[in-house]
Structures are given as C-alpha cells and as structure tokens.
Design an enzyme around this catalytic site. Structure first.
Site, mmCIF file in Angstrom:
data_model
loop_
_atom_site.group_PDB
_atom_site.id
_atom_site.type_symbol
_atom_site.label_atom_id
_atom_site.label_comp_id
_atom_site.label_asym_id
_atom_site.label_seq_id
_atom_site.Cartn_x
_atom_site.Cartn_y
_atom_site.Cartn_z
ATOM 1 N N TYR A 143 -1.978 -1.062 10.489
ATOM 2 C CA TYR A 143 -2.126 -1.395 9.060
ATOM 3 C C TYR A 143 -0.897 -0.940 8.271
ATOM 4 O O TYR A 143 -0.314 -1.708 7.498
ATOM 5 C CB TYR A 143 -3.385 -0.727 8.518
ATOM 6 N N SER A 171 0.841 -1.208 0.000
ATOM 7 C CA SER A 171 0.000 0.000 0.000
ATOM 8 C C SER A 171 0.865 1.242 0.000
ATOM 9 O O SER A 171 2.001 1.221 0.486
ATOM 10 C CB SER A 171 -0.875 0.016 1.260
HETATM 11 P P1 NAD Z 1 -11.680 -5.807 -0.401
HETATM 12 O O1 NAD Z 1 -12.472 -5.683 0.832
HETATM 13 O O2 NAD Z 1 -12.397 -5.984 -1.670
HETATM 14 O O3 NAD Z 1 -10.642 -6.994 -0.296
HETATM 15 C C1 NAD Z 1 -10.080 -7.436 0.904
HETATM 16 C C2 NAD Z 1 -10.354 -8.914 0.981
HETATM 17 O O4 NAD Z 1 -9.553 -9.459 2.019
HETATM 18 C C3 NAD Z 1 -11.785 -9.274 1.330
HETATM 19 O O5 NAD Z 1 -12.580 -9.399 0.179
HETATM 20 C C4 NAD Z 1 -11.619 -10.602 2.059
HETATM 21 O O6 NAD Z 1 -11.948 -11.659 1.193
HETATM 22 C C5 NAD Z 1 -10.145 -10.677 2.367
HETATM 23 N N1 NAD Z 1 -9.892 -10.957 3.777
HETATM 24 C C6 NAD Z 1 -9.827 -10.068 4.812
HETATM 25 N N2 NAD Z 1 -9.582 -10.728 5.945
HETATM 26 C C7 NAD Z 1 -9.458 -12.051 5.633
HETATM 27 C C8 NAD Z 1 -9.192 -13.223 6.374
HETATM 28 N N3 NAD Z 1 -8.982 -13.193 7.680
HETATM 29 N N4 NAD Z 1 -9.188 -14.403 5.709
HETATM 30 C C9 NAD Z 1 -9.408 -14.470 4.362
HETATM 31 N N5 NAD Z 1 -9.638 -13.378 3.623
HETATM 32 C C10 NAD Z 1 -9.669 -12.192 4.248
HETATM 33 O O7 NAD Z 1 -10.760 -4.511 -0.455
HETATM 34 P P2 NAD Z 1 -9.506 -4.145 -1.363
HETATM 35 O O8 NAD Z 1 -9.300 -2.708 -1.142
HETATM 36 O O9 NAD Z 1 -9.650 -4.685 -2.723
HETATM 37 O O10 NAD Z 1 -8.312 -4.872 -0.616
HETATM 38 C C11 NAD Z 1 -7.399 -5.720 -1.253
HETATM 39 C C12 NAD Z 1 -5.986 -5.431 -0.792
HETATM 40 O O11 NAD Z 1 -5.589 -4.158 -1.247
HETATM 41 C C13 NAD Z 1 -5.786 -5.428 0.725
HETATM 42 O O12 NAD Z 1 -4.580 -6.084 1.037
HETATM 43 C C14 NAD Z 1 -5.659 -3.958 1.049
HETATM 44 O O13 NAD Z 1 -4.894 -3.742 2.193
HETATM 45 C C15 NAD Z 1 -4.958 -3.473 -0.206
HETATM 46 N N6 NAD Z 1 -5.053 -2.030 -0.432
HETATM 47 C C16 NAD Z 1 -6.252 -1.453 -0.691
HETATM 48 C C17 NAD Z 1 -6.304 -0.092 -0.912
HETATM 49 C C18 NAD Z 1 -7.602 0.611 -1.208
HETATM 50 O O14 NAD Z 1 -7.616 1.838 -1.229
HETATM 51 N N7 NAD Z 1 -8.693 -0.073 -1.426
HETATM 52 C C19 NAD Z 1 -5.138 0.674 -0.875
HETATM 53 C C20 NAD Z 1 -3.927 0.037 -0.620
HETATM 54 C C21 NAD Z 1 -3.904 -1.321 -0.406
#
Ligand code: NAD
Ligand code: MG
Length: 300
Positions: free
Chosen positions: A205, A192
């Site tokens: 985080y 991130s």
């Molecule tokens: P999202 O909610 O669509 O995806 C996160 C997924 O993590 C969930 O769908 C869930 O299936 C999974 N998850 C969480 N806890 C879990 C557990 N204990 N066991 C199994 N699965 C679990 O949101 P997203 O934003 O697409 O997130 C995906 C990745 O991107 C994450 O690692 C997040 O930290 C990272 N990220 C997101 C952003 C943003 O702005 N959305 C920015 C930087 C990084």
C-alpha cells in the site's frame, strides 16, 4: 442545515471533532459506511457551499463513502454535477450520497464497477463524459489497503490487487479522459502519509501511495502545456470504512489517529475543502503538488 451567523465560529482542531478511540467492528472489504459506529462525518449536515465549482462536471471514484463521499457532497454544494463510481456491493452507500447531491440541486449519475478492469475504466470515462455533457474534474479517491505484518506472508494476488486498484487504474482513467478535458480542468489523486512515513505492515500500500506521488508530480508537468492541473491529496489517519476492513491490524482502532499532533483521527469532511480548492480556479497556479491533511505529520 442550520442557518449560520455572518461571523465564522472558531473551531478548536483538537476538540472540534470526535476525539475518542474506535471499537473493533470488522467488515469485509469494501466496508459499508452505513454499518459503522460512529458514522464518519462527510459533511452531510455541515458542509456549506459557495458556488466555487458552479457548472463544473466531476467524475469521482470511491465516491460512495469516506473521503470520496466528502468530496462529492462538497462538490455538489459548490455547484458541480457528478458521476460517482464505487463497487457494486456499496450501492446502499452510493444511493445515500446521491440523495445529498440531488438535495443540493445538482445532477448525479451512479456508475458502479471495478477499477481493476482496464475496459471498465475506459467505459466509465466515456459514460461519465456522455452523461455530464463533458468532464473537467477527475477526483480519483478509490483505493485498496490490506495489512500484512510479514513480507514472507504477503500474497502476489494481494500485491497485484493493491497496485492495480491504486496505481494502474489512474493510468487507465486519465489516459481515457485526456481527450475530453478542456484547459482549466483539474485532476486530483489521493495518496497518503504512508508515502512518506510507511507503516511496516503496509508495504505494498505504502509503495502504491509513493508511486501516486511520483505519478502526480510527473503528470502535472506533462499536462501543464495543455492547461490541465494535476495534484494529490495526502491524508493522514481518517475515520472511514477502509479502516474497519483488513486495512488495519487488530487493536489499532482503539487509539486510531491519537499519535498525531492533533491527537485524534480526522473526519472525511476535514478534507473536503482541499478537494474543492484543488478542483477550483482558485488554485490556478498550483500543479504537480501534494497537499497533506494529516493532523500534523509531515508529507515531504
Ligand atoms: P473508503 O473505503 O470510504 O473509500 C475507498 C473506496 O475505494 C471505496 O468506497 C470503494 O468504492 C473504492 N474502491 C476500492 N477498490 C475498488 C475497485 N477495485 N474498484 C472501484 N472502486 C474501488 O475509505 P477512504 O479512507 O475514504 O479511502 C479513500 C482514499 O483515501 C483511498 O485511496 C485511501 O487509500 C486514501 N487514504 C485514506 C486514509 C484514511 O486514513 N482513511 C489515509 C490516507 C489515504
Ligand atoms: Mg465505500
């Protein structure tokens, strides 16, 4: 899908996707994408594949929604078969993704379960390898984020949950997968912008995301001699279910992403190409690297 001209249409990155703010729409974690307004764009209608991952076998965590869903749809349209992992409460989102993968003519296996459990991580890898008849892409996207504005209020159980989900699970999954991964395989972690420019309310985080970067860089060097590449994608603010859970403080969504140079939040589909590139042979000289997809903020 609409048939395209042979000529690529120019897309202005400032206006090519939704530019507005978002309404508060709180959901318990993990959020369900089907309930979001507007729905994130994961490439369902737009991603066009070119067989860049033909015959590949991918395990994708967090594959039901957001960034993981965008990677899953893109991988399928690029010719890969896929195992999707997600939490059991996200079954409806996962089934929707499965239908897109099947429509692309690829195999999909749904294996819900909690990555906080080491045994489950091992079983997931074993089962994925069995169902797909091998494994050569590990795309690790699952992550947990909770906003707490004061270190004196942060609970030990929350710190543990963030570290277990975001960091420990990577050790467990990758350790279990190494014996199955042939030379040419690719491991992709998801870090991130928070690793480089942490928000004050995301201490645990941001620390996990910085850990993922150090882990990815070190592991890339360790696995180079086996011909396995390891890279990380570092997203900026992206419109996904994570954002409508306790991940953000109240009021943040009204201007979510608008302080980036591109002045808007990104959509998950805007990361799909990077996850494809890092998985494919096209990036054969790229390992131990971090790719920012941030709307213009630096990731170094
Ligand atoms: P999202 O909610 O669509 O995806 C996160 C997924 O993590 C969930 O769908 C869930 O299936 C999974 N998850 C969480 N806890 C879990 C557990 N204990 N066991 C199994 N699965 C679990 O949101 P997203 O934003 O697409 O997130 C995906 C990745 O991107 C994450 O690692 C997040 O930290 C990272 N990220 C997101 C952003 C943003 O702005 N959305 C920015 C930087 C990084
Ligand atoms: Mg989800």
């Amino acid at each position: 899908m609409e048939k395209k001209n042979t000529k690529e249409q120019l897309k202005n990155p400032l206006t090519g996707y939704y530019t507005g703010g978002y309404k508060e729409q709180p959901q318990p974690s993990p959020g369900i994408q089907q309930k979001m307004q507007p729905r994130p764009d994961c490439g369902e209608e737009s991603y066009e594949g070119h067989q860049r991952l033909a015959g590949r076998k991918a395990l994708i965590t967090g594959g039901d929604s957001g960034i993981g869903r965008a990677a899953a749809i893109a991988y399928a349209r690029e010719g890969a078969d896929i195992v999707l992992n997600y939490l059991p409460e996200e079954q409806c989102d996962a089934e929707e993704v499965a239908s897109y993968i099947e429509k692309a003519g690829r195999k999909v296996f749904l294996i819900p379960g909690n990555l906080e459990d080491e045994n489950f991580c091992c079983q997931l890898v074993e089962e994925a390898n069995k169902k797909l008849g091998g494994l050569d892409i590990l795309t690790l996207v699952a992550g947990y984020q909770k906003s707490v504005d004061d270190i004196e209020k942060i609970k030990t159980e929350d710190i543990k949950k963030t570290f277990t989900t975001n960091v420990f699970s990577l050790f467990w999954l990758i350790k279990a997968a190494i014996p199955y991964l042939p030379a040419g395989s690719s491991i992709i972690t998801t870090s991130s912008i928070q690793a480089f420019q942490p928000n004050p309310d995301l201490l645990d985080y941001a620390a996990t995301k910085a850990a993922i970067i150090a882990f990815t860089r070190g592991l890339g060097k360790q696995l180079a001699s086996k011909g396995i590449r390891v890279n990380s994608v570092a997203p900026g603010p992206i419109w996904t279910p994570l954002q409508v859970t306790e991940a953000q403080p109240k009021g943040k969504l009204a201007h979510f992403g608008q302080s980036t140079p591109l002045q808007r939040a990104g959509q998950p589909v805007e990361l799909a190409g990077t996850y494809v590139l890092l998985a494919s042979n096209e990036s054969s000289y790229t390992t131990a690297e971090v790719y920012g997809v941030t709307g213009g903020h630096h990731t170094n």
